[in-house]
Design a protein around this motif. Structure first.
Motif, PDB file in Angstrom:
ATOM      1  N   GLY A   1     -30.767 117.188  85.686  1.00 34.09           N
ATOM      2  CA  GLY A   1     -31.037 116.001  86.486  1.00 34.09           C
ATOM      3  C   GLY A   1     -31.530 116.405  87.861  1.00 34.09           C
ATOM      4  N   HIS A   2     -31.660 115.427  88.743  1.00 28.93           N
ATOM      5  CA  HIS A   2     -32.116 115.706  90.100  1.00 28.93           C
ATOM      6  C   HIS A   2     -31.137 116.622  90.835  1.00 28.93           C
ATOM      7  CE1 HIS A   2     -35.468 113.029  89.751  1.00 28.93           C
ATOM      8  NE2 HIS A   2     -34.695 111.985  89.468  1.00 28.93           N
ATOM      9  N   ALA A   3     -29.858 116.388  90.670  1.00 30.13           N
ATOM     10  CA  ALA A   3     -28.857 117.223  91.350  1.00 30.13           C
ATOM     11  C   ALA A   3     -28.893 118.659  90.824  1.00 30.13           C
ATOM     12  CB  ALA A   3     -27.460 116.633  91.162  1.00 30.13           C
ATOM     13  N   GLY A   4     -29.041 118.823  89.527  1.00 30.91           N
ATOM     14  CA  GLY A   4     -29.113 120.163  88.948  1.00 30.91           C
ATOM     15  C   GLY A   4     -30.344 120.919  89.401  1.00 30.91           C
TER      16      GLY A   4
ATOM     17  N   HIS B   1     -38.970 118.945  90.098  1.00 29.96           N
ATOM     18  CA  HIS B   1     -38.327 118.200  89.016  1.00 29.96           C
ATOM     19  C   HIS B   1     -38.776 116.734  89.031  1.00 29.96           C
ATOM     20  CE1 HIS B   1     -35.355 117.184  86.004  1.00 29.96           C
ATOM     21  NE2 HIS B   1     -34.956 116.186  86.773  1.00 29.96           N
TER      22      HIS B   1
ATOM     23  N   ALA C   1     -33.583 123.908  98.029  1.00 33.85           N
ATOM     24  CA  ALA C   1     -33.216 122.678  97.324  1.00 33.85           C
ATOM     25  C   ALA C   1     -34.357 121.679  97.309  1.00 33.85           C
ATOM     26  CB  ALA C   1     -31.976 122.056  97.959  1.00 33.85           C
TER      27      ALA C   1
ATOM     28  N   ASP D   1     -36.280 117.368  81.115  1.00 32.71           N
ATOM     29  CA  ASP D   1     -34.960 117.065  81.676  1.00 32.71           C
ATOM     30  C   ASP D   1     -33.880 117.945  81.069  1.00 32.71           C
ATOM     31  OD1 ASP D   1     -35.893 115.191  83.395  1.00 32.71           O
ATOM     32  OD2 ASP D   1     -35.417 113.466  82.131  1.00 32.71           O
TER      33      ASP D   1
ATOM     34  N   LEU E   1     -36.054 120.048  93.900  1.00 30.45           N
ATOM     35  CA  LEU E   1     -35.965 118.611  93.674  1.00 30.45           C
ATOM     36  C   LEU E   1     -37.355 117.999  93.517  1.00 30.45           C
ATOM     37  CD1 LEU E   1     -34.095 116.175  93.494  1.00 30.45           C
ATOM     38  CD2 LEU E   1     -34.238 115.972  95.975  1.00 30.45           C
TER      39      LEU E   1
ATOM     40  N   ALA F   1     -31.989 120.414  92.236  1.00 30.82           N
ATOM     41  CA  ALA F   1     -31.778 120.759  93.645  1.00 30.82           C
ATOM     42  C   ALA F   1     -30.816 121.939  93.769  1.00 30.82           C
ATOM     43  CB  ALA F   1     -31.244 119.547  94.407  1.00 30.82           C
ATOM     44  N   LEU F   2     -29.780 121.951  92.955  1.00 26.53           N
ATOM     45  CA  LEU F   2     -28.817 123.054  92.984  1.00 26.53           C
ATOM     46  C   LEU F   2     -29.453 124.368  92.543  1.00 26.53           C
ATOM     47  CD1 LEU F   2     -25.866 123.803  93.516  1.00 26.53           C
ATOM     48  CD2 LEU F   2     -25.404 123.306  91.120  1.00 26.53           C
ATOM     49  N   GLN F   3     -30.273 124.328  91.524  1.00 27.91           N
ATOM     50  CA  GLN F   3     -30.961 125.532  91.059  1.00 27.91           C
ATOM     51  C   GLN F   3     -31.917 126.048  92.138  1.00 27.91           C
ATOM     52  OE1 GLN F   3     -33.082 124.966  87.394  1.00 27.91           O
ATOM     53  NE2 GLN F   3     -33.384 127.147  87.080  1.00 27.91           N
TER      54      GLN F   3
END
Length: 169
Positions: A53-56, A111, A104, A119, A108, A58-60
């Motif tokens: 997802g968007h959070a994943g 993605h 990040a 996804d 983001l 950004a975290l990656q």
């Protein structure tokens, strides 16, 4: 070396079996520098590891940026390029925080630009169907003999070679 001049002397379904065959040849004095383990019928396998997802994303991106900038900050601190008072570890920490923030954002954005087409997260690897153990005896036979020609022939050398499996042509 050219793959066309290698002769397959055995085929195995796992790399460990091929490794044991080469080890067996080595244990019996065969010149293993002439041997190659060749993965045949290679396919690409992409193992899906989870949703992205968007959070994943950004975290990656943050993790990638943090690692790279922490390393740069540490090197700058060790070499005292910027300020000799600040330690290398503190610069690494600053680099890690800065890299996480900067990393990040591209993670983001990339993605989001894909608009849901990918996804998921995955890991790719190559997987051969079989492993051939081959030697370059054909190349050696094609070369002119060195010296005056009264030494051992390549046929005598070939007959003393142990075989670790069935010959495959």
């Amino acid at each position: 070396m050219n793959e066309q001049v290698r002769r397959t002397i055995a085929s195995y379904t796992t790399y460990q079996e091929a490794e044991r065959a080469v080890d067996h040849l080595s244990d019996h004095g065969f010149p293993v520098e002439r041997v190659a383990v060749i993965g045949q019928d290679v396919r690409l396998v992409e193992q899906v590891t989870g949703r992205m997802g968007h959070a994943g994303a950004a975290l990656q991106g943050a993790a990638s940026g943090a690692l790279a900038d922490a390393l740069l900050g540490w090197i700058f601190g060790l070499l005292n390029w910027l300020d000799p008072v600040v330690s290398g570890l503190l610069r690494a920490l600053y680099g890690m925080v800065f890299g996480a923030l900067v990393g990040a954002l591209p993670g983001l954005l990339v993605h989001a630009a894909q608009r849901g087409r990918r996804d998921f997260a995955s890991v790719s690897f190559m997987q051969p169907n079989r492993y051939d153990v081959a030697d370059d005896a054909l190349r050696l036979l094609a070369e002119p003999p060195s010296g005056t020609g009264t030494g051992t022939s390549s046929g005598a050398r070939k007959s003393s070679r142990p075989r670790s499996g069935p010959a495959v042509t």
